[in-house]
Design a protein around this motif. Structure first.
Motif, mmCIF file in Angstrom:
data_model
loop_
_atom_site.group_PDB
_atom_site.id
_atom_site.type_symbol
_atom_site.label_atom_id
_atom_site.label_comp_id
_atom_site.label_asym_id
_atom_site.label_seq_id
_atom_site.Cartn_x
_atom_site.Cartn_y
_atom_site.Cartn_z
ATOM 1 N N GLY A 73 16.546 -0.024 -26.403
ATOM 2 C CA GLY A 73 15.860 0.867 -27.349
ATOM 3 C C GLY A 73 16.696 1.038 -28.609
ATOM 4 N N GLY A 75 16.909 3.532 -32.240
ATOM 5 C CA GLY A 75 16.412 4.643 -33.053
ATOM 6 C C GLY A 75 16.711 4.376 -34.507
ATOM 7 N N SER A 76 17.893 4.858 -34.969
ATOM 8 C CA SER A 76 18.347 4.546 -36.326
ATOM 9 C C SER A 76 19.577 3.651 -36.296
ATOM 10 N N GLY A 77 20.110 3.401 -35.122
ATOM 11 C CA GLY A 77 21.339 2.601 -35.029
ATOM 12 C C GLY A 77 22.563 3.345 -35.555
ATOM 13 N N SER A 78 22.540 4.681 -35.483
ATOM 14 C CA SER A 78 23.677 5.445 -36.042
ATOM 15 C C SER A 78 24.737 5.782 -35.003
ATOM 16 N N SER A 79 24.631 5.203 -33.817
ATOM 17 C CA SER A 79 25.603 5.516 -32.760
ATOM 18 C C SER A 79 27.016 5.102 -33.155
ATOM 19 N N PRO A 137 23.361 15.905 -35.633
ATOM 20 C CA PRO A 137 24.464 14.936 -35.642
ATOM 21 C C PRO A 137 24.884 14.466 -37.036
ATOM 22 N N THR A 142 17.273 9.622 -34.908
ATOM 23 C CA THR A 142 15.928 9.888 -34.399
ATOM 24 C C THR A 142 16.019 10.801 -33.169
ATOM 25 N N ALA A 148 18.654 10.237 -26.015
ATOM 26 C CA ALA A 148 19.363 9.218 -25.232
ATOM 27 C C ALA A 148 20.876 9.441 -25.239
ATOM 28 N N ASN A 149 21.419 9.973 -26.348
ATOM 29 C CA ASN A 149 22.878 10.196 -26.422
ATOM 30 C C ASN A 149 23.262 11.647 -26.168
ATOM 31 N N SER A 152 24.868 16.161 -30.432
ATOM 32 C CA SER A 152 25.052 17.555 -30.867
ATOM 33 C C SER A 152 25.583 17.550 -32.294
ATOM 34 N N GLU A 202 21.280 7.054 -22.386
ATOM 35 C CA GLU A 202 21.472 5.955 -23.350
ATOM 36 C C GLU A 202 20.476 4.809 -23.172
ATOM 37 N N VAL A 208 12.098 6.712 -23.890
ATOM 38 C CA VAL A 208 11.323 7.913 -24.232
ATOM 39 C C VAL A 208 10.248 7.532 -25.248
ATOM 40 N N GLU A 419 30.181 13.966 -27.398
ATOM 41 C CA GLU A 419 28.832 13.848 -27.969
ATOM 42 C C GLU A 419 28.401 12.424 -28.310
HETATM 43 C C1 FAD Z 1 28.363 9.612 -40.058
HETATM 44 C C2 FAD Z 1 27.959 9.891 -38.636
HETATM 45 C C3 FAD Z 1 28.172 11.153 -38.109
HETATM 46 C C4 FAD Z 1 27.797 11.431 -36.777
HETATM 47 N N1 FAD Z 1 28.015 12.696 -36.296
HETATM 48 C C5 FAD Z 1 27.604 12.984 -35.047
HETATM 49 C C6 FAD Z 1 27.758 14.314 -34.537
HETATM 50 O O1 FAD Z 1 28.268 15.211 -35.186
HETATM 51 N N2 FAD Z 1 27.286 14.558 -33.285
HETATM 52 C C7 FAD Z 1 26.712 13.590 -32.519
HETATM 53 O O2 FAD Z 1 26.291 13.882 -31.400
HETATM 54 N N3 FAD Z 1 26.581 12.328 -32.977
HETATM 55 C C8 FAD Z 1 26.998 12.006 -34.206
HETATM 56 N N4 FAD Z 1 26.834 10.721 -34.682
HETATM 57 C C9 FAD Z 1 26.297 9.667 -33.787
HETATM 58 C C10 FAD Z 1 24.775 9.417 -33.811
HETATM 59 O O3 FAD Z 1 24.197 9.877 -35.014
HETATM 60 C C11 FAD Z 1 24.088 10.055 -32.616
HETATM 61 O O4 FAD Z 1 24.592 9.518 -31.402
HETATM 62 C C12 FAD Z 1 22.556 9.882 -32.611
HETATM 63 O O5 FAD Z 1 22.035 10.560 -31.495
HETATM 64 C C13 FAD Z 1 22.085 8.439 -32.561
HETATM 65 O O6 FAD Z 1 20.685 8.433 -32.851
HETATM 66 P P1 FAD Z 1 19.950 7.116 -33.368
HETATM 67 O O7 FAD Z 1 18.538 7.467 -33.644
HETATM 68 O O8 FAD Z 1 20.701 6.494 -34.474
HETATM 69 O O9 FAD Z 1 20.009 6.238 -32.050
HETATM 70 P P2 FAD Z 1 20.567 4.754 -31.852
HETATM 71 O O10 FAD Z 1 21.982 4.684 -32.301
HETATM 72 O O11 FAD Z 1 19.623 3.781 -32.414
HETATM 73 O O12 FAD Z 1 20.515 4.661 -30.265
HETATM 74 C C14 FAD Z 1 21.262 5.525 -29.470
HETATM 75 C C15 FAD Z 1 21.016 5.221 -28.000
HETATM 76 O O13 FAD Z 1 19.703 5.614 -27.688
HETATM 77 C C16 FAD Z 1 18.963 4.535 -27.123
HETATM 78 N N5 FAD Z 1 17.597 4.781 -27.577
HETATM 79 C C17 FAD Z 1 17.101 4.771 -28.824
HETATM 80 N N6 FAD Z 1 15.824 5.161 -28.823
HETATM 81 C C18 FAD Z 1 15.497 5.421 -27.540
HETATM 82 C C19 FAD Z 1 14.312 5.869 -26.874
HETATM 83 N N7 FAD Z 1 13.192 6.111 -27.538
HETATM 84 N N8 FAD Z 1 14.357 6.034 -25.535
HETATM 85 C C20 FAD Z 1 15.486 5.806 -24.833
HETATM 86 N N9 FAD Z 1 16.620 5.368 -25.405
HETATM 87 C C21 FAD Z 1 16.621 5.187 -26.734
HETATM 88 C C22 FAD Z 1 19.653 3.308 -27.651
HETATM 89 O O14 FAD Z 1 19.442 2.192 -26.818
HETATM 90 C C23 FAD Z 1 21.104 3.766 -27.642
HETATM 91 O O15 FAD Z 1 21.647 3.639 -26.343
HETATM 92 C C24 FAD Z 1 27.207 10.422 -35.998
HETATM 93 C C25 FAD Z 1 26.990 9.152 -36.535
HETATM 94 C C26 FAD Z 1 27.368 8.884 -37.842
HETATM 95 C C27 FAD Z 1 27.110 7.510 -38.392
#
Ligand code: FAD
Length: 461
Positions: A73, A75-79, A137, A142, A148-149, A152, A202, A208, A419
């Protein structure tokens, strides 16, 4: 598990499941889905699909499961730990087109969303209802990725993390079955809590496709202050005293002077370049908050606070928190020749000062540049350590330092990841953190995903 690559037949079958522009195997799009925001090396998927409905997700998963094709999966790839990097290739399901806010039931304090909704967009939409979705975060994440992560952020100390906001989920399992879990009631004692199992998994147990999230009212009043200190240790003691004193901050963030210097430079702020605590309190009356701020000031003065600046207005507060949220990106931008190790340990608040001591001891005399960023009220530290790209010796040193700090955090009753999740980078700590519990996690994984097609290579060492 031996997986199959996508051949011509697979590609034709998958293409037929979605609209024409919702499938690609084009290299530039594959590259965009090969890396997250972490230091982990990229790995391309073989195809990217943008589903637009739960039924499409179910059809793709059913097919992938029958043909042993990995599915990850997106979302935004911001992990920050390689969580969505498709290290075994296969299909990436990018949820960015399932980005509709389906319903806002403001009187129940709830919203129904598709997984690709970005939390800032949800909050923008909620602005006029007086409600908001608190986990923050910082990156444009997304709701699906946050679930998934178990994401917080700066407000978690007061409002909790994503797990506290997921009320009801629709999830597609590896075999294509769609199941609903949770309730729209504000409490339940009914059976096993599958929601808690899926939040933080994750994308390894299911994907979801719908979520009902809890909302809370915007605070009637807020107050914010900045306090600077001669040392990180002194600021750390204040963090403990503020928490122990029951002041109940809505944010309690501690930053090292190197972060403040960067924020001043990049965002045109004029903050004292010292170890700094940003604190914020939410409440119903201004007089109550004034009292709390007075108590916070008193606590700060006992640890030699250089400057206590209360009464920040909303504009100034927003500017500072925007800069705080952007710090991660500023660090990357300002250090183009380095890769960055982002540590994410968290300890009980009574052990916070000891964690700071351990960090200082490890970093002393290493000549490694680092940035101290901490969701301090949660005892959560992101030490960002810079290592030169390609400098193996330096990276070995960084790895060893972080391993020792994780081990110390575990001894102190903490966790390897407060987190960011396990992804790729924290797998090696799973045995130390969970012991025999890890075997039961493996049983759970094989129950939901017997062929191991969902986000393979993650979480388990
Ligand atoms: C500058 C910066 C600051 C950040 N600060 C924080 C912070 O303060 N706190 C914090 O918690 N995180 C922080 N993060 C990390 C990140 O933003 C979080 O982990 C966020 O939850 C990732 O969301 P995403 O949409 O980018 O998911 P993605 O990175 O795309 O995916 C995250 C995980 O979710 C899975 N996934 C995606 N969509 C689904 C779905 N629909 N169903 C099931 N699994 C799915 C993916 O396979 C992957 O394992 C930060 C990142 C950056 C770049």
């Amino acid at each position: 598990m031996k997986f199959n690559s996508l051949d011509e037949t697979h590609i034709k079958k998958l293409q037929a499941m979605v609209a024409r522009d919702c499938f690609t195997a084009g290299p530039s799009v594959l590259d965009l889905h090969a890396r997250d925001q972490s230091r982990h090396p990229p790995h391309r998927p073989e195809a990217v699909i943008w589903p637009t409905s739960p039924a499409e997700v179910a059809e793709v998963l059913k097919y992938a499961n029958a043909n042993l094709i990995p599915v990850t999966g997106w979302g935004s790839g911001s992990s920050l730990e390689g969580n969505p990097i498709p290290i075994k290739g296969g299909i990436v399901l990018d949820f960015s087109r399932m980005n509709h806010i389906l319903d806002i039931r403001s009187e129940d304090f709830q919203a129904d969303v598709e997984p690709g909704v970005v939390y800032q967009d949800l909050n923008e939409k909620l602005k006029y209802t007086g409600l908001f979705f608190p986990p923050d975060p910082g990156a444009r994440a997304t709701i699906g990725g946050m679930i998934a992560n178990n994401a917080s952020g700066t407000r978690t100390i007061y409002y909790g993390s994503t797990k506290d906001y997921a009320l009801r989920l629709s999830v597609v399992l590896a075999n294509g079955e769609i199941i609903d879990m949770g309730t729209r009631a504000s409490k339940t004692s009914s059976g096993y809590d599958l929601i808690r199992l899926f939040v933080g998994s994750e994308g390894t147990l299911g994907l979801v496709v719908r979520a009902t999230v809890r909302l809370v009212g915007l605070p009637a009043e807020f107050s914010a202050a900045i306090a600077t200190f001669p040392t990180i240790e002194a600021a750390g003691k204040v963090v403990f005293q503020v928490m122990r004193g029951g002041l109940n901050p809505a944010a309690l963030e501690l930053l090292g002077p190197e972060c403040i210097e960067l924020m001043n430079r990049e965002e045109g702020l004029a903050l004292n370049v010292s170890p700094t605590i940003f604190m914020e309190f939410h409440g119903s009356t201004a007089s109550q908050l004034a009292e709390v701020l007075e108590m916070a000031k008193e606590i700060c003065s006992t640890e030699g606070c250089d400057k206590f600046e209360p009464g920040l207005g909303r504009t100034e507060r927003d500017r500072i928190f925007k800069a705080r949220h952007d710090l991660g990106e500023m660090i990357i931008r300002n250090n183009p020749h380095s890769r960055i190790m982002v540590m994410d340990v968290a300890v009980p608040i009574t052990a916070y000062s000891e964690l700071i001591r351990a960090i200082n001891e490890e970093m002393a005399g290493t000549n490694l540049a680092s940035y101290y960023i901490s969701h301090a009220g949660n005892g959560n530290v992101h030490l960002n350590i810079l290592g030169k790209k390609g400098d193996r010796r330096q990276w070995d040193l960084i790895e060893r330092i972080v391993e020792r700090l994780v081990a110390r955090s575990l001894e102190l009753g903490g966790t390897a990841t407060g987190e960011h999740g396990i992804g790729l980078g924290k797998r090696k700590y799973m045995i130390a953190e969970h012991g025999a519990g890890l075997e039961w996690m493996k049983h759970v994984k094989s129950l939901f995903d017997p062929n191991g097609i969902l986000n393979p290579g993650k979480i388990f060492p």
